[in-house]
Design a protein around this motif. Structure first.
Motif, short mmCIF file in Angstrom:
data_model
loop_
_atom_site.label_atom_id
_atom_site.label_comp_id
_atom_site.label_asym_id
_atom_site.label_seq_id
_atom_site.Cartn_x
_atom_site.Cartn_y
_atom_site.Cartn_z
N VAL A 295 0.83 -1.21 0.00
CA VAL A 295 0.00 0.00 0.00
C VAL A 295 0.86 1.25 0.00
O VAL A 295 0.33 2.36 -0.05
CB VAL A 295 -0.96 0.02 1.22
N THR A 296 2.17 1.10 0.06
CA THR A 296 3.08 2.24 0.03
C THR A 296 3.39 2.64 -1.40
O THR A 296 3.40 3.84 -1.74
CB THR A 296 4.39 1.89 0.78
N ALA A 297 3.65 1.65 -2.25
CA ALA A 297 3.73 1.85 -3.70
C ALA A 297 2.60 1.00 -4.28
O ALA A 297 2.81 -0.13 -4.72
CB ALA A 297 5.08 1.42 -4.25
N ALA A 313 8.11 -8.15 -19.92
CA ALA A 313 8.78 -8.22 -18.61
C ALA A 313 8.30 -9.44 -17.84
O ALA A 313 7.15 -9.86 -17.92
CB ALA A 313 8.49 -6.95 -17.82
N ASN A 314 9.21 -9.97 -17.05
CA ASN A 314 8.90 -11.07 -16.15
C ASN A 314 8.33 -10.45 -14.87
O ASN A 314 8.99 -9.63 -14.23
CB ASN A 314 10.21 -11.83 -15.88
N VAL A 315 7.11 -10.82 -14.48
CA VAL A 315 6.43 -10.19 -13.34
C VAL A 315 6.07 -11.25 -12.30
O VAL A 315 5.47 -12.27 -12.63
CB VAL A 315 5.16 -9.44 -13.78
N THR A 316 6.42 -10.99 -11.05
CA THR A 316 6.08 -11.88 -9.95
C THR A 316 5.43 -11.07 -8.83
O THR A 316 5.95 -10.04 -8.43
CB THR A 316 7.33 -12.58 -9.38
N MET A 317 4.28 -11.55 -8.35
CA MET A 317 3.62 -10.94 -7.21
C MET A 317 3.72 -11.89 -6.02
O MET A 317 3.50 -13.08 -6.14
CB MET A 317 2.15 -10.65 -7.53
N VAL A 318 4.07 -11.34 -4.85
CA VAL A 318 4.30 -12.14 -3.66
C VAL A 318 3.07 -12.05 -2.75
O VAL A 318 2.77 -10.97 -2.24
CB VAL A 318 5.55 -11.66 -2.91
N PRO A 319 2.35 -13.14 -2.54
CA PRO A 319 1.15 -13.09 -1.70
C PRO A 319 1.45 -12.58 -0.30
O PRO A 319 2.39 -13.02 0.36
CB PRO A 319 0.69 -14.56 -1.67
N GLY A 320 0.64 -11.61 0.16
CA GLY A 320 0.71 -11.13 1.53
C GLY A 320 1.81 -10.13 1.83
O GLY A 320 1.76 -9.44 2.85
N ALA A 321 2.82 -10.05 0.98
CA ALA A 321 3.96 -9.18 1.28
C ALA A 321 3.59 -7.72 1.11
O ALA A 321 2.85 -7.35 0.20
CB ALA A 321 5.15 -9.54 0.40
N SER A 322 4.13 -6.88 1.97
CA SER A 322 3.93 -5.44 1.88
C SER A 322 5.20 -4.80 1.33
O SER A 322 6.16 -5.49 0.98
CB SER A 322 3.58 -4.86 3.25
N HIS A 323 5.22 -3.49 1.27
CA HIS A 323 6.37 -2.79 0.70
C HIS A 323 7.65 -3.06 1.50
O HIS A 323 8.68 -3.44 0.95
CB HIS A 323 6.08 -1.29 0.68
#
Length: 374
Positions: A295-297, A313-323
């Motif tokens: 929620v910071t970026a 681009a290679n894109v990865t989203m990390v579940p639960g992680a914050s900035h």
């Protein structure tokens, strides 16, 4: 390269992340750590920073005869974060003649040491990593208005650190100059995208932040640390020096460093400073990674916006992680005092996220910066 579209493939992304391998328990090299102070030809006095030189930490594969010693990070007598064991000022390992080099860029108000977890993991896998404390925008000194607001100037810092490392008598002769990359977090993620050739649209960002759609990226908490006049509008042109105005005039120029062949951006910020033309000159490999709970970026206006302009681009989203999950792990005694940056969401293991993120970076650079004959 592949692109993981988070809106359409959220489940597969989560599964892919959960199954990511952690770095090997026994790294190939001991981690050496040293410091350099580079003095660029172009003075940075107009930034108002206390230290104009580029104070740089170097992590590197060290001679295994020198033991790694445990150390924590922070001011003397006041440690804040866990540090990776390192052999300070140890000789470079002679196991290879040449090593790949990565320049590292920290986030707003941070420091190179705030990414010790990542730099150490990369050094243990055979990379020389050089991270500077950006003048006017680091944790060790008062933040200045120019250091805070003239983001594109950070790319020049990184390029000059690259100059310095390549000229260094110990390190320079052992750098594989065909295998140079960059890695950054938050504003450092923006910085490495600039090194890749991205161009900033400053008026677009100003319009976004002046409008009703403005979000948290327009009001970073670190702005409160600007020591000149924290209450003044940060882009009030009438109060700016001629050098600052000249820098703003070149905000949209290219800061591409052709020596950089691949970039890995973690929680990249300032997505609204890019538009559909910003990445026209980006031809190298790019990997983007961020926490789903950032929620910071905010992810919609930052990593998702950026990846939308770079479909390869290679894109990865990390579940639960914050900035701030991507900063070093805090020592127990400071967690409550620095809760904003130390506490993660329930169920998030920061050390595990670090291990898996480091492995993502290692795997990415192994493909994007292959060794000769690989």
């Amino acid at each position: 390269m592949f692109r993981l579209c988070c809106a359409a493939l959220a489940c597969s992304v989560a599964l892919s992340w959960a199954g990511a391998a952690a770095p090997a328990d026994q790294p190939s090299w001991h981690v050496g750590e040293g410091a350099r102070v580079f003095h660029p030809a172009v003075a940075r006095d107009w930034r108002g920073a206390r230290t104009q030189a580029l104070v740089t930490t170097i992590w590197y594969p060290a001679d295994p005869a020198r033991p790694e010693l445990a150390h924590d990070l922070g001011a003397p007598g006041h440690p804040l974060f866990h540090g990776h064991p390192a052999a300070v000022d140890a000789p470079l390992s002679s196991a290879r003649e040449k090593y790949p080099l990565l320049v590292l860029s920290h986030g707003t108000g941070g420091s190179a040491d705030s990414l010790d977890w990542l730099a150490s993991a990369l050094a243990a896998q055979g990379y020389i990593v050089a991270g500077t404390n950006h003048p006017g925008n680091n944790a060790l000194e008062p933040m200045t208005r120019d250091g805070f607001m003239l983001w594109w100037e950070r790319a020049t810092d990184a390029s000059e650190v690259l100059d310095g490392v390549l000229a260094d008598p110990m390190l320079g002769p052992h750098v594989d100059r065909d295998r140079i990359g960059a890695v950054g977090f938050s504003l450092g993620g923006y910085t490495v995208l600039e090194l890749a050739g991205a161009r900033t649209n400053l008026p677009a960002f100003e319009r976004f932040c002046a409008g009703p759609q403005a979000d948290a990226i327009c009001h970073p908490p670190e702005a409160a640390r600007i020591h000149e006049d924290p209450d003044a509008p940060p882009l009030m042109l009438a109060a700016l020096s001629p050098q600052t105005k000249a820098s703003q005039a070149r905000a949209g120029e290219s800061y591409r460093d052709p020596r950089v062949k691949a970039v890995f951006a973690i929680a990249p910020a300032l997505g609204e400073a890019f538009d559909s033309t910003s990445f026209a000159d980006v031809t190298i490999s790019v990997s983007l990674l961020a926490g789903e709970a950032d929620v910071t970026a905010p992810v919609d206006t930052n990593i998702h916006r950026i990846s939308g302009f770079m479909p390869k681009a290679n894109v990865t989203m990390v579940p639960g992680a914050s900035h701030y999950t991507f900063l070093d792990t805090c020592l127990p005694d400071v967690v409550e005092h620095l809760a904003t940056i130390c506490k993660d969401n329930p169920g998030v293991d920061r050390d595990a996220v670090h291990a898996q993120t480091a492995q993502r970076a290692i795997d990415f650079f192994a493909t994007a910066l292959p060794a000769s004959g690989a």
